[in-house]
Design a protein around this motif. Structure first.
Motif, PDB file in Angstrom:
ATOM      1  N   ASN A   1       0.823  -1.205   0.000  1.00  0.00           N
ATOM      2  CA  ASN A   1       0.000   0.000   0.000  1.00  0.00           C
ATOM      3  C   ASN A   1       0.863   1.263   0.000  1.00  0.00           C
ATOM      4  N   PRO A   2       0.345   2.363  -0.562  1.00  0.00           N
ATOM      5  CA  PRO A   2       1.089   3.630  -0.499  1.00  0.00           C
ATOM      6  C   PRO A   2       1.295   4.054   0.954  1.00  0.00           C
ATOM      7  N   PRO A   3       2.421   4.724   1.253  1.00  0.00           N
ATOM      8  CA  PRO A   3       2.757   5.008   2.651  1.00  0.00           C
ATOM      9  C   PRO A   3       1.973   6.164   3.280  1.00  0.00           C
ATOM     10  N   ILE A   4       1.354   7.051   2.464  1.00  0.00           N
ATOM     11  CA  ILE A   4       0.711   8.257   2.999  1.00  0.00           C
ATOM     12  C   ILE A   4      -0.762   8.284   2.606  1.00  0.00           C
ATOM     13  N   CYS A   5      -1.605   8.723   3.553  1.00  0.00           N
ATOM     14  CA  CYS A   5      -3.033   8.893   3.269  1.00  0.00           C
ATOM     15  C   CYS A   5      -3.346  10.383   3.248  1.00  0.00           C
ATOM     16  N   MET A   6      -3.812  10.871   2.104  1.00  0.00           N
ATOM     17  CA  MET A   6      -4.186  12.281   2.006  1.00  0.00           C
ATOM     18  C   MET A   6      -5.673  12.379   1.684  1.00  0.00           C
ATOM     19  N   LYS A   7      -6.436  12.998   2.611  1.00  0.00           N
ATOM     20  CA  LYS A   7      -7.864  13.221   2.382  1.00  0.00           C
ATOM     21  C   LYS A   7      -8.241  14.595   2.906  1.00  0.00           C
TER      22      LYS A   7
END
Length: 666
Positions: free
Chosen positions: A656-662
């Motif tokens: 999974n991608p390391p960063i969550c941006m919402k």
């Protein structure tokens, strides 16, 4: 060393002239390469690379919005880039390579387009995907005729087998008519003509133009690929959209899907599509998600129950689906009738004319046109090859398809293949006049007829599979005729063209299912709230339900709205056709408007940004824009499109991608 290089370059130029039409009157058709030399191992390898890459890109576009631009010109450009790079690398290594002719360029483009066309029109985002369980559930489990018996999950084996059966029939349907349609009737086939002009330009205008386009392509390809890689880092989980869910115009607009999602693929697609297509998308988005859906949503509890799930066909979602269907059918039926009428009138008019060796105005044809005709007609494809090929593949389909899908009776398949050549002729003739491949509309007619005839038990599957059967034959035959036009104008052997088309089709029947399962296994395909919505799968299944049930499948007051939008689609087309050209070019396209009704506005924003870039570029430097727009757009599409391959591999590997941006309200 310099003397040797100069001598070698002269030899190459001399050899290239043998494969190209010469400007001198002394050069005759005898100097042209035989068809066996026009098909090269190098060309087939490059075709496989481009065809596979475009299959992955086209599949992504198909599964996200269902809008795939015409990539023929882009494929011709890429073919030129690949082979010229190949020759230069070998030259530096001290190996003299065979010169690159326009015939070989045409061969590669044909094979690559035949390959990726299967990914576009093979039904992976429409009639075949419409058979799966997720689409069955979205269409309403309680709907009559929409039973578990009508569910067939995607499988590599049956999908590949189905494609090999139905696509190869189309290759043989119109081969005997190629002389009539290309030489006698002189149909224009605008896309085939544009591709030929581009290929001829590459091989006559020297390296300066080509080098600029190659550099432009590589620059935008690199930027797009690296941007796709950068975006991936911020999309950690399903609810974290990252840049793809960036609330560009604020959170209220974002909730109604109005935002720029930073997709270079759609920006590139917008640069290739006409201004009218992109503005029609935006108009459809404003009309649906900007006005209609918020108003209908307020009627929750009056027009539909508040307790219904968002994805229920009796809720707001049903209005989205069926109004999209009404627009598509209104536009499709109008154009179907118009092109059929144009075809009949045009044929009748041309049959009255005599002297087919003369131009439209009665003057003698120029020498170059006569050379083109001589080369095009010299290497004939025997009539018996077309007849035997069509009959053999038709018999195989009649035997095998009812085993794959017992709901579609064998006698329906017999009737379909009996009618298919005449339908293919009408479609190919219409495309020659208007550049509109109406294969999907022929498929939709078959869908409704078979769904209604087969009854409530079998109608849904019979309709969807029969739709694919007719659509594939009609579409493949049309694409082949369009490529014959390119061959005619680039002095390429039609026999070599036919062989390469067959190679491309065989390759596409393998790469298309593979690229589909790359997405199907790695992403949530068919989720109406996800990235890979596959809107046409639901549209096609609901068309089949309408065919089986009639109007009882529609939610409250939806029928009246559907009538209105059907009439709107027909009316808009009538106004465009009756208006002067100056006015008609600004009137929107209803079929294009229908896509954001179901998908949302975000990709229309991307494509309108692409159209704005082209508009400004032309204002600043029109000559440079004409040269560079195809290269820049191809680079943007290919870069991010190719990034989906490593992204899918990472998803399959559970990385999974390391960063969550919402984004949330403050």
């Amino acid at each position: 060393m310099n003397m040797e290089e100069a001598k070698e370059e002269k030899e190459i130029e001399k050899e290239e002239l043998e494969g190209l039409p010469a400007d001198h009157e002394s050069e005759g058709p005898k100097r042209f390469q035989p068809w066996t030399q026009q098909i090269t191992v190098r060309g087939i390898v490059v075709s496989i690379i481009i065809g596979t890459m475009y299959s992955i890109i086209a599949m992504k576009l198909n599964l996200t919005t269902g809008m795939v631009p015409n990539l023929n010109v882009s494929a011709a450009l890429l073919a030129f880039v690949f082979v010229r790079t190949w020759i230069k690398l070998l030259h530096r290594a001290g190996i003299v390579s065979k010169p690159f002719t326009r015939q070989e360029n045409t061969m590669i483009q044909t094979c690559a387009v035949a390959c990726y066309s299967i990914a576009v029109g093979g039904g992976f985002a429409s009639y075949l995907l419409g058979l799966n369980k997720k689409t069955y559930e979205l269409s309403g489990v309680n709907n009559e005729g929409n039973s578990l018996r009508s569910v067939k999950e995607p499988g590599f084996g049956w999908m590949t087998g189905y494609l090999y059966l139905v696509c190869f029939v189309g290759l043989f349907a119109l081969v005997p008519l190629r002389k009539i349609m290309i030489v006698d009737l002189q149909l224009t086939y605008p896309s085939g003509l544009a591709t030929a002009v581009l290929i001829n330009g590459f091989h006559t205008q020297g390296d300066k133009m080509a080098k600029k386009q190659v550099r432009g392509f590589m620059k935008y390809f690199s930027v797009s690929f690296l941007w796709g890689f950068f975006k991936w880092f911020f999309s950690g989980k399903e609810e974290c959209g990252g840049f793809a869910q960036f609330p560009t115009f604020g959170l209220k607009a974002w909730k109604q899907t109005f935002y720029f999602d930073f997709s270079m693929t759609f920006v590139g697609a917008g640069m290739i599509c006409s201004h009218l297509v992109n503005l029609s998308l935006l108009l459809g988005a404003v009309l649906s998600y900007g006005i209609m859906w918020p108003l209908i949503d307020r009627l929750k509890g009056d027009w539909f129950l508040e307790s219904l799930q968002e994805s229920d066909m009796k809720s707001l979602y049903g209005y989205k689906v069926f109004i999209s269907v009404a627009l598509i059918l209104g536009d499709g039926i109008y154009n179907f009738i118009k092109i059929l009428a144009c075809t009949i009138i045009n044929i009748h008019g041309r049959l009255k004319k005599k002297g087919l060796n003369k131009g439209e105005d009665g003057e003698e044809k120029p020498i170059e046109a006569l050379k083109q005709n001589e080369i095009f007609l010299r290497e004939n494809i025997p009539m018996w090859v077309a007849a035997v090929g069509y009959v053999v593949f038709a018999i195989l389909s009649i035997i095998v398809i009812p085993f794959m899908f017992p709901q579609l009776k064998w006698y329906y398949v017999v009737v379909a293949y009996f009618l298919a050549p005449s339908l293919a002729f009408c479609n190919a003739y219409g495309a020659g006049l208007t550049d509109m491949n109406m294969a999907y509309n022929y498929g939709k007619v078959a869908l409704f007829v078979l769904a209604a005839l087969s009854g409530k038990e079998d109608g849904l599957v019979a309709g969807l599979v029969g739709c694919g059967l007719i659509k594939s034959v009609v579409s493949v035959a049309c694409i082949l005729m369009q490529d014959f036009k390119t061959a005619h104008l680039t002095f390429t052997s039609p026999r070599a063209m036919f062989v390469n088309q067959a190679i491309g089709t065989a390759l596409g029947c393998l790469t298309a299912p593979l690229s589909f399962f790359l997405y199907y296994k790695a992403f949530d395909v068919g989720n109406p709230n996800g990235e890979f919505k596959a809107p046409y799968a639901l549209i096609y299944r609901n068309m089949a339900i309408l065919g089986v049930q009639g109007f009882s499948a529609l939610p409250h007051h939806c029928l009246q709205l559907c009538y209105g939008f059907f009439a709107f689609a027909v009316g808009v087309n009538v106004v465009r056709d009756l208006s002067p050209k100056k006015v008609g070019k600004f009137i929107p396209l209803p079929m294009v408007m229908a896509v954001p009704f179901l998908v949302g506005a975000y990709f229309a924003i991307d494509m309108c940004l692409g159209t704005l870039v082209v508009f400004v570029w032309h204002k600043i430097n029109s000559k440079k824009a004409e040269l560079m727009v195809p290269a820049a757009a191809s680079g943007l599409i290919c870069g991010e499109g190719l990034w989906t391959l490593p992204a899918a591999v990472l998803a399959l590997a559970k990385i999974n991608p390391p960063i969550c941006m919402k984004f949330v309200p403050s």
